[in-house]
Design a protein around this motif. Sequence first.
Motif, PDB file in Angstrom:
ATOM      1  N   LEU A 145       0.846  -1.190   0.000  1.00 24.59           N
ATOM      2  CA  LEU A 145       0.000   0.000   0.000  1.00 24.59           C
ATOM      3  C   LEU A 145       0.881   1.240   0.000  1.00 24.59           C
ATOM      4  O   LEU A 145       0.960   1.989   0.960  1.00 24.59           O
ATOM      5  CB  LEU A 145      -0.929  -0.012   1.219  1.00 24.59           C
ATOM      6  N   ALA A 146       1.585   1.439  -1.102  1.00 22.19           N
ATOM      7  CA  ALA A 146       2.497   2.572  -1.209  1.00 22.19           C
ATOM      8  C   ALA A 146       2.612   3.001  -2.666  1.00 22.19           C
ATOM      9  O   ALA A 146       2.917   2.192  -3.535  1.00 22.19           O
ATOM     10  CB  ALA A 146       3.878   2.194  -0.668  1.00 22.19           C
ATOM     11  N   GLY A 147       2.335   4.273  -2.918  1.00 22.95           N
ATOM     12  CA  GLY A 147       2.614   4.837  -4.222  1.00 22.95           C
ATOM     13  C   GLY A 147       1.575   4.631  -5.309  1.00 22.95           C
ATOM     14  O   GLY A 147       1.754   5.095  -6.429  1.00 22.95           O
ATOM     15  N   SER A 148       0.483   3.963  -5.015  1.00 21.42           N
ATOM     16  CA  SER A 148      -0.573   3.776  -6.014  1.00 21.42           C
ATOM     17  C   SER A 148      -1.911   3.662  -5.297  1.00 21.42           C
ATOM     18  O   SER A 148      -1.965   3.245  -4.131  1.00 21.42           O
ATOM     19  CB  SER A 148      -0.321   2.533  -6.862  1.00 21.42           C
ATOM     20  N   PRO A 149      -3.004   4.034  -5.979  1.00 20.15           N
ATOM     21  CA  PRO A 149      -4.322   3.990  -5.324  1.00 20.15           C
ATOM     22  C   PRO A 149      -4.664   2.590  -4.814  1.00 20.15           C
ATOM     23  O   PRO A 149      -4.400   1.585  -5.478  1.00 20.15           O
ATOM     24  CB  PRO A 149      -5.270   4.424  -6.442  1.00 20.15           C
ATOM     25  N   ALA A 150      -5.270   2.543  -3.636  1.00 17.86           N
ATOM     26  CA  ALA A 150      -5.660   1.266  -3.033  1.00 17.86           C
ATOM     27  C   ALA A 150      -7.024   0.797  -3.533  1.00 17.86           C
ATOM     28  O   ALA A 150      -7.354  -0.383  -3.428  1.00 17.86           O
ATOM     29  CB  ALA A 150      -5.683   1.382  -1.509  1.00 17.86           C
ATOM     30  N   PHE A 151      -7.816   1.732  -4.055  1.00 22.40           N
ATOM     31  CA  PHE A 151      -9.149   1.376  -4.542  1.00 22.40           C
ATOM     32  C   PHE A 151      -9.629   2.478  -5.478  1.00 22.40           C
ATOM     33  O   PHE A 151      -9.030   3.561  -5.547  1.00 22.40           O
ATOM     34  CB  PHE A 151     -10.136   1.192  -3.387  1.00 22.40           C
ATOM     35  N   ALA A 152     -10.684   2.196  -6.228  1.00 22.77           N
ATOM     36  CA  ALA A 152     -11.264   3.168  -7.149  1.00 22.77           C
ATOM     37  C   ALA A 152     -12.670   3.519  -6.686  1.00 22.77           C
ATOM     38  O   ALA A 152     -13.378   2.677  -6.122  1.00 22.77           O
ATOM     39  CB  ALA A 152     -11.297   2.603  -8.572  1.00 22.77           C
ATOM     40  N   LEU A 153     -13.067   4.770  -6.931  1.00 20.83           N
ATOM     41  CA  LEU A 153     -14.439   5.149  -6.616  1.00 20.83           C
ATOM     42  C   LEU A 153     -15.373   4.641  -7.711  1.00 20.83           C
ATOM     43  O   LEU A 153     -14.971   4.417  -8.844  1.00 20.83           O
ATOM     44  CB  LEU A 153     -14.560   6.666  -6.478  1.00 20.83           C
ATOM     45  N   GLU A 154     -16.644   4.482  -7.355  1.00 20.54           N
ATOM     46  CA  GLU A 154     -17.630   3.902  -8.256  1.00 20.54           C
ATOM     47  C   GLU A 154     -18.817   4.854  -8.397  1.00 20.54           C
ATOM     48  O   GLU A 154     -19.121   5.629  -7.492  1.00 20.54           O
ATOM     49  CB  GLU A 154     -18.075   2.544  -7.711  1.00 20.54           C
TER      50      GLU A 154
END
Length: 342
Positions: free
Chosen positions: A288-297
Amino acid sequence: MPVLFAAPKVLFVSPSHAGDPFFQYVEQYARIASEDLGLELEVIYGDGNRLLQLQQLESYLKQQQPHYIVVQPYSGGAKALMDLLAGYPQLKVITFERILLASEEMSIGVPGQHYSNWIAEIYFDNARASLALSKALLEACRSQAKAGRHDVIGLNGAHGFESEERGRMIVELSRHDPDYRFQQLVYSQWQRDLAARQSQQLLRRYPKTSVIWAASDWIALGVLDMLNEQATESASYCIGGFDWLPEGIAAIQNGQLSASVGGHYMMGAWAMVAVYDHWQGALPAGKLAGSPAFALEVISSDNVQQYLPLLQPDYWQNFDFRSLTFRHQPEQSHYAFQLLAK
């Protein structure tokens, strides 16, 4: 190896105040997840001010020493926050949202790069989320088969990275679409009553408006307040915002709003999953570093019924958050933080 303490003490620092229209739900679901995962959670508030947040934390940490802290760094205050927390090396830090100035991006880096006790970040891509919302609003108007070009107006939050990332996508998308003409973006400071007044002025200025983009459902609801007060049919416009507020979802159901993008009300809960995995010695380094952990919907009238159960506390009260962890799902390659399976 698992960390050697029975029940981790976790401090959640809400960036706003108790009862905030959005962050009260982030806090609520963080509490539900922490209880399910066997974590001891305490909450304090930053009251929407980076200096006050720092003061609150300094005061708290002089008296109590939690094992973990979950906190949102404010734009312009990230380095001071991380420097403070670096003074407590035994305290493991998980941040949520990434709304940093460009200079801060370089100075604090990513978890583990410059601050060894910063172990993870939980965030989403604001620009990508805004693009999804913007497309949904333009398509909603296009599906109504109205002839001619449509004016687009926007009501943003407050000046800062988060609002800039959200606002620029509706500007760019509508400027490159021959059916739409972007007119103006104003800042509503996340205030519902201000949004009501501003939207009234904008609609007078741009009477051919079809699309009203908002940086939050709270702002979009301010637009509806104004339309209702003026006895104007909200169906004449395609209106949408961020956050999946219950009142906003109800407005989608009754046809007053076209769309809302969200899912980040679960940020606190997802952070608790990461805390649990680290406690159990199961959080992969750099996962969990440097990139999105999830996307919004995006929720619209087309899919709102599918999402409704996920918006109820009872659903999450009965959810097994351990089923998302690497400790109990070691074969997974990433966290399954997507709310609705595609």
